[in-house]
Design a protein around this motif. Structure first.
Motif, PDB file in Angstrom:
ATOM      1  N   GLN A  89      -8.470   8.299   2.132  1.00  0.00           N
ATOM      2  CA  GLN A  89      -7.061   8.058   1.836  1.00  0.00           C
ATOM      3  C   GLN A  89      -6.322   9.377   1.625  1.00  0.00           C
ATOM      4  N   SER A  91      -2.562  10.295   0.064  1.00  0.00           N
ATOM      5  CA  SER A  91      -1.419   9.724  -0.631  1.00  0.00           C
ATOM      6  C   SER A  91      -0.471  10.829  -1.058  1.00  0.00           C
ATOM      7  N   GLN A  94       6.209  11.190   0.796  1.00  0.00           N
ATOM      8  CA  GLN A  94       6.256  11.175   2.254  1.00  0.00           C
ATOM      9  C   GLN A  94       6.667  12.529   2.822  1.00  0.00           C
ATOM     10  N   THR A  97       3.225  14.382   2.755  1.00  0.00           N
ATOM     11  CA  THR A  97       2.158  13.814   3.598  1.00  0.00           C
ATOM     12  C   THR A  97       2.525  13.862   5.074  1.00  0.00           C
ATOM     13  N   ASP A  98       3.820  13.740   5.385  1.00  0.00           N
ATOM     14  CA  ASP A  98       4.235  13.797   6.790  1.00  0.00           C
ATOM     15  C   ASP A  98       3.951  15.158   7.427  1.00  0.00           C
ATOM     16  N   LEU A 101      -0.342  14.866   7.856  1.00  0.00           N
ATOM     17  CA  LEU A 101      -0.937  13.836   8.711  1.00  0.00           C
ATOM     18  C   LEU A 101      -1.062  14.222  10.189  1.00  0.00           C
ATOM     19  N   SER A 107      -6.398   8.525  13.223  1.00  0.00           N
ATOM     20  CA  SER A 107      -5.237   7.801  12.709  1.00  0.00           C
ATOM     21  C   SER A 107      -5.637   6.861  11.574  1.00  0.00           C
ATOM     22  N   PRO A 108      -4.749   6.644  10.618  1.00  0.00           N
ATOM     23  CA  PRO A 108      -5.052   5.690   9.545  1.00  0.00           C
ATOM     24  C   PRO A 108      -5.091   4.267  10.065  1.00  0.00           C
ATOM     25  N   LYS A 111      -1.152   1.734   6.619  1.00  0.00           N
ATOM     26  CA  LYS A 111      -0.181   2.568   5.926  1.00  0.00           C
ATOM     27  C   LYS A 111       0.675   1.696   5.027  1.00  0.00           C
ATOM     28  N   THR A 259       3.734   7.376  -0.028  1.00  0.00           N
ATOM     29  CA  THR A 259       2.964   6.773   1.054  1.00  0.00           C
ATOM     30  C   THR A 259       1.473   6.764   0.722  1.00  0.00           C
ATOM     31  N   ASN A 261      -1.997   6.269   2.950  1.00  0.00           N
ATOM     32  CA  ASN A 261      -2.546   6.209   4.303  1.00  0.00           C
ATOM     33  C   ASN A 261      -4.056   6.009   4.194  1.00  0.00           C
TER      34      ASN A 261
END
Length: 271
Positions: A89, A91, A94, A97-98, A101, A107-108, A111, A259, A261
């Protein structure tokens, strides 16, 4: 430059995280509770060219959370995550994390994004609500609270909820406020992950037969008053606009999107 943090880095780490105690509730709480040298917890810091800490990455069991006050080495943080076979995970806010990622190697599978709100001033508790019926729960009240929670369809069933409540109350990382109507527990609001600077509000609910009587708002106001008096900033997640309107009337302000993920476990190579 990224390197592991240790207790000698704590003053710099606390200064950075203390800039936004609500946003960093989980990292602050985990450092206070477990420090820098645990098998299940590791922290890394990203330092600028003047050796000033500008970002922190926390690994707690299989979850990674990052915070940065300015631009940071997102690709470097992602490389640490990619090398960890326990990771499941990522977290955080956003906006942070953006940045990480895109560098994660797969890929998660799931979400989730929630509004993140905070309340930092008692002056904003504008509602004139009677809180005289609101009580602070002790361990003996946990069975009734669990019974109330079981009536709330939005709450996920969790077999560990009782032990978590008891552990939290005894360890003073959780408080639960409640209201009764004719000896029936009808509404409650709780804190979790309390630390010296902030606390997360969770479990705000009212029994379906007792809604729209102001019970949840009264629990929230009493909870907020008590913790703000202790100098703690309050924060919460929500995804329900109706709930969000209640929180905003109590003085909460949106501070971003949080977020979560969730990834599939990474298969370790077989020898």
């Amino acid at each position: 430059m990224i390197r592991k943090l240790n207790k000698r880095d704590d003053p710099a780490c606390q200064r950075l995280l203390g800039e936004k105690p609500a946003e960093n509730l989980f990292i602050i709480g985990d450092i206070e509770n477990f420090g820098y040298e645990q098998d299940f917890q590791t922290l890394w810091g990203d330092f600028d060219q003047k050796d000033r800490l500008r970002a922190v990455l926390l690994k707690y069991h299989n979850n990674f959370i990052a915070y940065a006050s300015k631009s940071f080495d997102a690709e470097g943080f992602a490389a640490i995550i990619n090398r960890d076979h326990e990771f499941m995970q990522v977290s955080g806010l956003q906006s942070i994390t953006d940045q990480i990622l895109p560098y994660i190697e797969h890929s998660p599978k799931k979400k989730r994004a929630l509004f993140y709100a905070k309340c930092e001033s008692k002056e904003k508790l504008g509602l004139k609500l009677d809180t005289s019926q609101v009580k602070l729960a002790s361990v003996k009240d946990v069975p009734e609270i669990l019974n109330l929670h079981n009536q709330i369809v939005e709450f996920e069933q969790d077999d560990s909820r009782e032990s978590s409540m008891i552990k939290g109350i005894e360890g003073k990382s959780t408080r639960i406020y409640y209201v009764k109507d004719d000896d029936q527990m009808v509404s409650s609001a709780s804190t979790t992950a309390e630390n010296s600077k902030s606390a997360m509000i969770v479990g705000v609910c009212t029994h379906p037969d007792f809604k729209r009587r102001g019970y949840a708002s009264s629990c929230m106001k009493k909870l907020c008053e008590d913790l703000l008096d202790e100098g703690k900033m309050l924060c919460l997640f929500y995804d329900n606009p109706e709930a969000g309107s209640i929180y905003k009337r109590l003085g909460f302000e949106d501070i971003g999107i949080w977020t979560m993920n969730i990834f599939e476990p990474i298969e370790q190579p077989t020898s």
